[in-house]
Design an enzyme around this catalytic site. Structure first.
Site, short mmCIF file in Angstrom:
data_model
loop_
_atom_site.label_atom_id
_atom_site.label_comp_id
_atom_site.label_asym_id
_atom_site.label_seq_id
_atom_site.Cartn_x
_atom_site.Cartn_y
_atom_site.Cartn_z
N LYS A 15 23.29 10.01 -15.27
CA LYS A 15 22.82 10.94 -14.23
C LYS A 15 23.23 11.29 -13.13
CE LYS A 15 18.48 8.81 -14.67
NZ LYS A 15 18.89 7.49 -15.40
N ARG A 90 9.62 8.28 -13.36
CA ARG A 90 9.97 7.26 -14.29
C ARG A 90 8.70 6.78 -15.07
NH1 ARG A 90 15.18 5.83 -11.52
NH2 ARG A 90 16.03 4.24 -12.54
N ARG A 129 30.43 -2.56 -15.28
CA ARG A 129 30.44 -1.72 -13.92
C ARG A 129 30.53 -2.67 -12.69
NH1 ARG A 129 26.23 2.88 -12.94
NH2 ARG A 129 24.79 1.49 -12.33
N ARG A 162 26.66 -5.17 -8.91
CA ARG A 162 25.52 -4.96 -8.08
C ARG A 162 24.65 -5.97 -8.78
NH1 ARG A 162 24.04 1.30 -8.35
NH2 ARG A 162 22.41 0.61 -9.51
N ARG A 173 16.21 -3.38 -17.38
CA ARG A 173 16.13 -1.95 -17.18
C ARG A 173 15.94 -1.23 -18.45
NH1 ARG A 173 21.51 -1.34 -13.68
NH2 ARG A 173 20.98 0.86 -13.57
P1 AMP Z 1 18.73 4.07 -10.06
O1 AMP Z 1 19.74 4.23 -8.97
O2 AMP Z 1 18.24 5.37 -10.41
O3 AMP Z 1 19.00 3.38 -11.33
O4 AMP Z 1 17.52 3.27 -9.25
C1 AMP Z 1 17.60 2.03 -8.75
C2 AMP Z 1 16.41 1.28 -8.99
O5 AMP Z 1 15.54 1.82 -7.85
C3 AMP Z 1 15.55 1.32 -10.05
O6 AMP Z 1 16.07 0.05 -10.84
C4 AMP Z 1 14.35 0.90 -9.58
O7 AMP Z 1 13.86 -0.35 -9.19
C5 AMP Z 1 14.26 1.90 -8.31
N1 AMP Z 1 13.84 3.28 -8.55
C6 AMP Z 1 14.50 4.40 -8.52
N2 AMP Z 1 13.75 5.48 -8.99
C7 AMP Z 1 12.58 5.01 -9.17
C8 AMP Z 1 11.30 5.49 -9.64
N3 AMP Z 1 11.23 6.93 -10.10
N4 AMP Z 1 10.30 4.72 -9.96
C9 AMP Z 1 10.24 3.51 -9.74
N5 AMP Z 1 11.54 2.77 -9.24
C10 AMP Z 1 12.43 3.53 -9.22
#
Ligand code: AMP
Length: 218
Positions: A15, A90, A129, A162, A173
């Site tokens: 994404k 989400r 990663r 990470r 996740r």
């Molecule tokens: P990402 O970089 O999109 O994978 O986001 C990293 C982390 O941020 C996720 O694993 C969540 O803990 C948090 N996060 C990002 N977007 C959301 C969302 N829309 N709702 C809840 N948590 C989020």
């Protein structure tokens, strides 16, 4: 007229990469809630401190915090022509809050683009990663290895995985995606907004399909 586009897909679907490409081609403002949370963590804001423990475990930050952060961002001047939402919504609650906020401005979602990738492929991609803690560069053991094992090509710092790329967090996740985010596929299908793209190909092929899907949605 504003244009709001959602990019949907499991963690590791690409994404982030595709959002940058789409934003460049369409001129839409790219808003990634994951990046916004990471910036808050870096700056040690109150929101960052509240979000970090969920992020490290691979869980979702509570809706209340996430929705207010994103809606505040959408209210700013530079977002008035619309935006490309990457990683939001989400949960169904987030999707409903977004629909309600847009309806208040007589706006709506133009399209939801789903990057379709299987759970097996996600495990393969995220498992290898490695990130640079200093400059943020990202490498992959198989797909884009660094020139020297364990060291960043750009700044030579020692690479790390990470916290949310550790195996237990990856599995978490994926479970969270299946339980809380995948229902959004039906949610947007019902409103006729969903466009599905096969994400198990190279980034250029996926990018071309996403652009075509977006054009056909206009
Ligand atoms: P990402 O970089 O999109 O994978 O986001 C990293 C982390 O941020 C996720 O694993 C969540 O803990 C948090 N996060 C990002 N977007 C959301 C969302 N829309 N709702 C809840 N948590 C989020």
């Amino acid at each position: 007229m504003s244009t709001y586009v959602i990019l949907l897909g499991p963690p590791g679907a690409g994404k982030g990469t595709q959002a940058l490409n789409l934003a460049e081609h369409t001129g839409l403002l790219h808003l990634a809630t994951g990046d916004m949370f990471r910036e808050n963590v870096r700056n040690q804001t109150e929101l960052g401190q509240a979000a970090q423990r969920y992020m490290d475990r691979g869980e979702l930050v509570p809706d209340e915090l996430t929705i207010s952060m994103l809606l505040d961002r959408l209210a700013r001047d530079d977002a008035q022509l619309g935006s490309l939402l990457d990683g939001f919504p989400r949960t169904t609650e987030q999707a409903e809050a977004l629909d309600a906020a847009l309806a208040e401005q007589n706006a709506e979602i133009a399209a939801t683009l789903l990057i379709d990738v299987s759970a097996d492929e996600v495990l393969r991609r995220l498992g290898g990663r490695w990130s640079c803690p200093d400059c943020g560069a990202v490498f992959h053991e198989v797909f884009s290895p660094p020139q020297t094992e364990g060291a960043c090509d750009r700044c030579s710092a020692a690479l790390i995985q990470r916290d949310d790329d550790q195996p237990e967090a990856i599995q978490r996740r994926l479970d969270v995606y299946a339980q809380q985010t995948a229902p959004l596929i039906d949610y947007y299908q019902r409103s006729g907004k969903l466009r599905r793209v096969d994400g198990e190909r190279g980034p250029d092929a996926v990018g071309a399909d996403l652009l075509a899907a977006l054009e056909s949605a206009d």
